[in-house]
Design a protein around this motif. Sequence first.
Motif, PDB file in Angstrom:
ATOM      1  N   MET A 164       0.868  -1.182   0.000  1.00  0.00           N
ATOM      2  CA  MET A 164       0.000   0.000   0.000  1.00  0.00           C
ATOM      3  C   MET A 164       0.897   1.221   0.000  1.00  0.00           C
ATOM      4  N   GLY A 165       0.522   2.235  -0.766  1.00  0.00           N
ATOM      5  CA  GLY A 165       1.348   3.430  -0.778  1.00  0.00           C
ATOM      6  C   GLY A 165       0.622   4.641  -1.308  1.00  0.00           C
ATOM      7  N   VAL A 166       1.313   5.770  -1.227  1.00  0.00           N
ATOM      8  CA  VAL A 166       0.817   7.007  -1.847  1.00  0.00           C
ATOM      9  C   VAL A 166       1.495   7.099  -3.217  1.00  0.00           C
ATOM     10  N   PRO A 167       0.955   7.909  -4.141  1.00  0.00           N
ATOM     11  CA  PRO A 167       1.531   7.942  -5.488  1.00  0.00           C
ATOM     12  C   PRO A 167       3.040   8.196  -5.523  1.00  0.00           C
ATOM     13  N   THR A 168       3.558   9.000  -4.599  1.00  0.00           N
ATOM     14  CA  THR A 168       5.005   9.278  -4.585  1.00  0.00           C
ATOM     15  C   THR A 168       5.826   7.995  -4.477  1.00  0.00           C
ATOM     16  N   PHE A 169       5.315   6.999  -3.736  1.00  0.00           N
ATOM     17  CA  PHE A 169       6.047   5.722  -3.627  1.00  0.00           C
ATOM     18  C   PHE A 169       6.250   5.141  -5.031  1.00  0.00           C
ATOM     19  N   TYR A 170       5.178   5.183  -5.810  1.00  0.00           N
ATOM     20  CA  TYR A 170       5.223   4.500  -7.109  1.00  0.00           C
ATOM     21  C   TYR A 170       6.015   5.302  -8.143  1.00  0.00           C
ATOM     22  N   THR A 171       5.943   6.629  -8.084  1.00  0.00           N
ATOM     23  CA  THR A 171       6.757   7.404  -9.033  1.00  0.00           C
ATOM     24  C   THR A 171       8.240   7.242  -8.681  1.00  0.00           C
ATOM     25  N   ARG A 172       8.547   7.166  -7.394  1.00  0.00           N
ATOM     26  CA  ARG A 172       9.960   6.983  -7.014  1.00  0.00           C
ATOM     27  C   ARG A 172      10.454   5.590  -7.428  1.00  0.00           C
ATOM     28  N   LEU A 173       9.624   4.565  -7.274  1.00  0.00           N
ATOM     29  CA  LEU A 173      10.043   3.219  -7.699  1.00  0.00           C
ATOM     30  C   LEU A 173      10.271   3.205  -9.210  1.00  0.00           C
ATOM     31  N   GLY A 189       3.500  -5.131 -15.348  1.00  0.00           N
ATOM     32  CA  GLY A 189       2.336  -5.971 -15.662  1.00  0.00           C
ATOM     33  C   GLY A 189       1.228  -5.824 -14.627  1.00  0.00           C
ATOM     34  N   HIS A 190       1.468  -5.003 -13.575  1.00  0.00           N
ATOM     35  CA  HIS A 190       0.449  -4.823 -12.532  1.00  0.00           C
ATOM     36  C   HIS A 190      -0.376  -3.573 -12.773  1.00  0.00           C
ATOM     37  N   VAL A 191      -1.677  -3.727 -12.590  1.00  0.00           N
ATOM     38  CA  VAL A 191      -2.571  -2.567 -12.673  1.00  0.00           C
ATOM     39  C   VAL A 191      -2.773  -2.073 -11.245  1.00  0.00           C
ATOM     40  N   ILE A 192      -2.248  -0.902 -10.938  1.00  0.00           N
ATOM     41  CA  ILE A 192      -2.387  -0.385  -9.565  1.00  0.00           C
ATOM     42  C   ILE A 192      -3.870  -0.221  -9.242  1.00  0.00           C
ATOM     43  N   LEU A 193      -4.237  -0.654  -8.024  1.00  0.00           N
ATOM     44  CA  LEU A 193      -5.630  -0.498  -7.588  1.00  0.00           C
ATOM     45  C   LEU A 193      -5.723   0.810  -6.802  1.00  0.00           C
ATOM     46  N   PRO A 210      -4.189  11.922  -5.650  1.00  0.00           N
ATOM     47  CA  PRO A 210      -4.493  11.440  -7.000  1.00  0.00           C
ATOM     48  C   PRO A 210      -3.301  10.751  -7.646  1.00  0.00           C
ATOM     49  N   LEU A 211      -3.575   9.602  -8.259  1.00  0.00           N
ATOM     50  CA  LEU A 211      -2.539   8.880  -9.001  1.00  0.00           C
ATOM     51  C   LEU A 211      -2.653   9.313 -10.459  1.00  0.00           C
ATOM     52  N   LEU A 212      -1.575   9.842 -10.998  1.00  0.00           N
ATOM     53  CA  LEU A 212      -1.627  10.299 -12.391  1.00  0.00           C
ATOM     54  C   LEU A 212      -1.827   9.105 -13.324  1.00  0.00           C
ATOM     55  N   ALA A 213      -2.597   9.316 -14.388  1.00  0.00           N
ATOM     56  CA  ALA A 213      -2.819   8.247 -15.365  1.00  0.00           C
ATOM     57  C   ALA A 213      -1.481   7.788 -15.937  1.00  0.00           C
ATOM     58  N   SER A 214      -0.522   8.729 -16.077  1.00  0.00           N
ATOM     59  CA  SER A 214       0.779   8.357 -16.647  1.00  0.00           C
ATOM     60  C   SER A 214       1.538   7.403 -15.714  1.00  0.00           C
ATOM     61  N   THR A 215       1.403   7.593 -14.413  1.00  0.00           N
ATOM     62  CA  THR A 215       2.064   6.688 -13.451  1.00  0.00           C
ATOM     63  C   THR A 215       1.425   5.299 -13.547  1.00  0.00           C
ATOM     64  N   HIS A 216       0.102   5.312 -13.603  1.00  0.00           N
ATOM     65  CA  HIS A 216      -0.668   4.087 -13.747  1.00  0.00           C
ATOM     66  C   HIS A 216      -0.191   3.300 -14.971  1.00  0.00           C
ATOM     67  N   ASP A 217      -0.094   3.982 -16.106  1.00  0.00           N
ATOM     68  CA  ASP A 217       0.281   3.336 -17.374  1.00  0.00           C
ATOM     69  C   ASP A 217       1.713   2.812 -17.317  1.00  0.00           C
ATOM     70  N   GLU A 218       2.606   3.690 -16.822  1.00  0.00           N
ATOM     71  CA  GLU A 218       4.013   3.293 -16.785  1.00  0.00           C
ATOM     72  C   GLU A 218       4.201   2.082 -15.867  1.00  0.00           C
TER      73      GLU A 218
END
Length: 497
Positions: free
Chosen positions: A245-254, A291-295, A277-285
């Motif tokens: 579980m994380g905030v969007p910053t976790f995923y952009t940093r990864l 291969g994972h779709v962030i929930l 808010p999770l940016l659509a671009s982060t979601h796509d990238e």
Amino acid sequence: MTPQPTTLIELYEQQRTDGEALLVEGVDGLSSCTSAGAWARAAQIAHVLEDHGVRPGDRIVLQVDKSTEALLVYLACVRAGAAIVPVNPAYTEAELVHLLGDAEPSLVIADPSLPAANAPATVLTLDTAGGGTLLGLATDAPTTAPPFVATPDSFAAMVYTSGTTGRPKGAIISHRNLTSNALALAAAWGFEPSDRLLHMLPIFHVHGLFVAVNVTIAGGGSLVLAPRFDVGVALEQLPRCTAMMGVPTFYTRLLGDDRFGAETCRNARLIISGSAPLLASTHDEFRERTGHVILERYGMTETSMLTSNPLVGGRKPGTVGPPIDGVSVRVVDPLTGEPVGVGEVGGIEVSGPNVFAGYWKRPDQTRTEFTVDGYFRTADVGTIDSDGYLTIVGREKDLIISGGLNVYPKEIEEAIDAQPGVLVSAVIGVPDPDFGEAVVAVVVAGPGETVDIVALRDSLRAILAGYKVPKRIHVVDALPQNAMGKVEKERLRVMFS
Ligand code: MCA
Ligand code: AMP
């Protein structure tokens, strides 16, 4: 059939399938404990709380760095019937004054190096190594809890949340609120005893303290607990985990690290994002790389979690999904209060067993934030599509969310305006690739005065937690105002983005 738990105590006792299984596996210096061990240690700490005069319904302020022992303090509060009041360890003495006066805690538990250790109240100490007075006193206490019997309405926590006007207010959160949410989320997200959740969130907020911990307990699984978010630790630990579980910053940093990819997520079944808010671009990238779709899901301090994209079926990027089980969400016209049609934009209102009872000592504010038919006004603006998925399109509240932490411009503006040389200021959020939004201040000097930006920032650092201190300060001759004399923040956002 055993009835569903309605209190956190029942939740813990019923969902614990194997007491000898780890509840917490500490990494990066944190300690581990089994499920039975954690519950017994929590009982011991609950006795210490009671010995220090804590009674059911009392508030306990906790300002410590993240540790396994700090989580046990939360469980101890549950077992003693006390309401935990978690506080960001970055809060300064100035930020604590109001909170301590308002919460009237009967006990403060603090790291000796943090400001709450000097609170004008009974203080017990707890440092990250498990040292301090609290745990020493707990060592010989009984491992069965004091005789507190929780009801669904028992006070479980009080979490401070700011508002666009006025000072932070304590949201009164009950056992029903947290238990119903934990059960609904564990079912919605399919949490099971085999789950291992990578926990890198802070534990002074609803996301890290209640969502992550209670959902894991409800599912009977374990937490891989790290002191903070760190890309290196995530790269090491995520391959051993089933969920994160994380905030969007976790995923952009990864995503910013080339070593991160499908291999890192090889055992993961669920990656969850929320709080901002999770940016659509982060979601796509993220999908392309792993291969994972962030929930993505949506919640608030006052309500815990409200909506979530589904575990099975379509997760729609840019939406926060339909309401979770038991929660009702509607979008209304701000003028009439009537629900708007599918695809139309309006104010988001919510009700359900997860919605808090009200603000501590603020009956008037509580009344105005609920509708006559009992819905809570979130002050978020959204729209519901024909599949029932909610999209958040904006906020009525003047709020900046930076790295998942809320910053209320008014608080920062008041701090800036009180500094030498400043006539007036406006604080805005501008898009930021790391934090989602970054805090920026626009300052006007008084007549014949100059503003020293470095000195101003140093002064702000002394009184505000670091994440609230503007990343940039601009000095201008005047702030743009509309015909009503109101500062046009939208224009400032365009000018300084
Ligand atoms: C730290 N800094 C920040 C932030 N965090 N600046 C802006 N925004 C932030 N969020 C600053 C510090 O003051 C410091 O500045 C510098 O960054 C480094 O500090 P450090 O602690 O090392 O930062 P970090 O480890 O990089 O932390 C960034 C982070 C963290 C990982 C994004 O803030 C985080 O874990 N955020 C999650 C927040 C969260 O859990 N929110 C849920 C709220 P300097 O060096 O200048 O002093 S609950 C909620 O919203 C509802 C219920 C919901 O839906 O979940
Ligand atoms: P807090 O006051 O810290 O509980 O923050 C709650 C606020 O965070 C909500 O009212 C929303 O504005 C925002 N929020 C939470 N989750 C999301 C999300 N998934 N997308 C956009 N905003 C969110």
